[in-house]
Design an enzyme around this catalytic site. Structure first.
Site, PDB file in Angstrom:
ATOM      1  N   GLU A  66     -14.539  28.331 -35.599  1.00 54.95           N
ATOM      2  CA  GLU A  66     -13.380  27.443 -35.596  1.00 54.95           C
ATOM      3  C   GLU A  66     -12.302  27.928 -36.568  1.00 54.95           C
ATOM      4  O   GLU A  66     -11.118  27.874 -36.263  1.00 54.95           O
ATOM      5  CB  GLU A  66     -13.799  26.013 -35.951  1.00 54.95           C
ATOM      6  CG  GLU A  66     -14.601  25.309 -34.873  1.00 54.95           C
ATOM      7  CD  GLU A  66     -13.823  25.180 -33.573  1.00 54.95           C
ATOM      8  OE1 GLU A  66     -12.593  25.015 -33.634  1.00 54.95           O
ATOM      9  OE2 GLU A  66     -14.448  25.270 -32.515  1.00 54.95           O
ATOM     10  N   CYS A 112      -4.794  25.000 -17.770  1.00 57.46           N
ATOM     11  CA  CYS A 112      -3.584  24.286 -18.175  1.00 57.46           C
ATOM     12  C   CYS A 112      -2.825  25.178 -19.160  1.00 57.46           C
ATOM     13  O   CYS A 112      -2.655  24.855 -20.325  1.00 57.46           O
ATOM     14  CB  CYS A 112      -3.950  22.942 -18.802  1.00 57.46           C
ATOM     15  SG  CYS A 112      -2.567  21.785 -18.950  1.00 57.46           S
ATOM     16  N   CYS A 126      -2.413  24.301 -11.554  1.00 55.23           N
ATOM     17  CA  CYS A 126      -2.807  22.921 -11.253  1.00 55.23           C
ATOM     18  C   CYS A 126      -3.779  22.833 -10.065  1.00 55.23           C
ATOM     19  O   CYS A 126      -4.550  21.879  -9.962  1.00 55.23           O
ATOM     20  CB  CYS A 126      -1.570  22.063 -11.002  1.00 55.23           C
ATOM     21  SG  CYS A 126      -0.429  22.016 -12.405  1.00 55.23           S
ATOM     22  N   CYS A 164      -7.174  22.642 -11.331  1.00 57.05           N
ATOM     23  CA  CYS A 164      -7.402  21.674 -12.413  1.00 57.05           C
ATOM     24  C   CYS A 164      -8.157  20.448 -11.909  1.00 57.05           C
ATOM     25  O   CYS A 164      -7.731  19.800 -10.948  1.00 57.05           O
ATOM     26  CB  CYS A 164      -6.074  21.248 -13.024  1.00 57.05           C
ATOM     27  SG  CYS A 164      -6.292  20.037 -14.355  1.00 57.05           S
ATOM     28  N   CYS A 173      -2.933  13.624 -13.399  1.00 57.81           N
ATOM     29  CA  CYS A 173      -1.973  14.144 -14.376  1.00 57.81           C
ATOM     30  C   CYS A 173      -0.570  13.568 -14.141  1.00 57.81           C
ATOM     31  O   CYS A 173       0.031  13.762 -13.093  1.00 57.81           O
ATOM     32  CB  CYS A 173      -1.942  15.669 -14.301  1.00 57.81           C
ATOM     33  SG  CYS A 173      -0.807  16.436 -15.469  1.00 57.81           S
TER      34      CYS A 173
END
Length: 378
Positions: A59, A214, A221, A224, A230
DNA sequence: AAGCCGGGGGC
DNA sequence: GCCCCAGGCTT
């Protein structure tokens, strides 16, 4: 019941409560994402472990850095520091060494400091509470949330660049995404969408969606799993959001780097521990005023160092930082017996060993150029 | 709230 | 070139 399931407070604006209702059921979003992740999730090195130390390291490395750039650093770092305890016992210089080239060096300093704090203050085990994680240097709310969900499978929201973009589109946020107003709304949505079940998979799923579907430009899309939910998609704004930041002109900084050689040795100096490129090594540097030849700008420095040799112009390096551009003239000064290199700040390093120093990017380029020219003269 | 902090990759 | 990236800290 291990968790307080009360809903987070809806953000307010100017005393007026923001609508706490969502345009869809949060479980609908998380269910779709989890299924999609099972089919299309990426196989990444830090996804083959639940070791909080490794999740944490990944991270931190991934902050403001791309996955492809991190992978080799991640593997190499763990070969040298396979555990929290070993990292805590290492020297900061060794940590910086393994970070050289990744950028944002405060991350390395904070990582090292946090490891020492955990080992010093606790029983040696990695913190597993959100507040304890956030109390560590280098861990903010988002990274703490990532560690909680990915390492411990406990629900905590994440708001990194990927999630931010997904939420901005999902809720069709048309204002400045960097405003505090946006921040409040985005965290609220992130919290509402984080499921109690399988937060581990959910956290990685929504980040993967941002990273592979995205996308900042040309969001795909059709692939997605959230497209029919959305709001941006419904409004035809998928490609227009998030709204761009106003572009600013970046200044150009002119400097000269001096490669002072004495026999086989080169003079190198370590930068201050904090600030820009903290702890990294470089060759002596002089600012070059506008429209002045670098050789001339070097004269006061040579005077102070009591060098009488001529300066040889080797070439020019251009290096781009996020907030300025560096035009770096590379100059060489070859010392003879008349000069006394003693008393200069810095250290002498053989030309062969110099590339192994944690040099920062611009000066590594300068060294390559210097050696290339030297080779050409032979 | 705004500025600072690197380097790389995609387009 | 321009944009952005698994953000956090300082002022």
């Amino acid at each position: 019941m291990a968790r307080d399931t009360t809903k987070p407070a809806a953000p307010t604006s100017g005393g007026e409560a923001f609508s706490s209702s969502l345009p869809f059921a949060p479980e609908d979003v998380s269910r779709r994402l989890l299924f999609w992740y099972g089919e299309r999730g990426r196989d990444l090195p830090w996804r083959r472990t639940r070791d909080p130390y490794r999740i944490w390291l990944s991270e931190i490395m991934l902050q403001q850095t791309t996955v492809a750039a991190v992978v080799p650093y991640y593997e190499r770092f763990l070969q040298h520091f396979p555990s929290l305890q070993i990292l805590a016992e290492a020297s900061l210089d060794d940590v910086i060494q393994l970070w050289a080239g990744l950028g944002y060096y405060s991350r390395a300093r904070n990582l090292h400091q946090a490891a020492r704090q955990i080992v010093r203050d606790g029983d040696g085990s990695f913190p597993d509470q959100l507040e304890d994680l956030m109390a560590l240097p280098g861990i903010g709310r988002s990274t703490a949330g990532a560690i909680m969900s990915i390492a411990y499978d406990r629900p905590a929201p994440i708001l990194d660049g990927n999630v931010r973009r997904v939420l901005i589109r999902l809720f069709a946020w048309q204002e400045d995404p960097r405003s505090s107003r946006a921040e409040k709304h985005l965290w609220y949505w992130a919290e509402r969408l984080t499921p109690d079940a399988q937060p581990h998979g959910y956290a990685q799923a929504i980040m993967d969606l941002g990273a592979t579907v995205c996308l900042p430009r040309n969001p795909d899309c059709r692939r997605c799993p959230l497209s029919d939910l959305c709001r941006a998609r419904q409004l035809g704004l998928s490609a227009a959001l998030p709204v761009k930041r106003p572009k600013k002109t970046v200044p150009v900084r002119c400097q000269a780097a001096v490669l002072v050689s004495a026999g086989d040795k080169l003079l190198v100096m370590q930068r201050p521990p904090a600030g820009l490129l903290g702890g990294l090594w470089e060759f002596p540097v002089v600012d070059v005023p506008d429209e002045q030849p670098p050789e001339q700008a070097l004269l006061p420095w040579l005077e102070q160092a009591r060098f009488q040799q001529k300066v040889e112009f080797v070439g020019e390096i251009r290096h781009i930082y996020s907030h300025f551009r560096l035009k770096l003239a590379v100059c060489a000064v070859s010392l003879t017996g008349d000069n006394t290199p003693d008393g200069l700040p810095g250290e002498w390093c053989s030309a062969e060993d110099a590339p192994a120093l944690p040099l920062h990017g611009a000066h590594l380029k300068a060294l390559h150029l210097y050696r290339q020219r030297q080779h050409a003269d032979d």
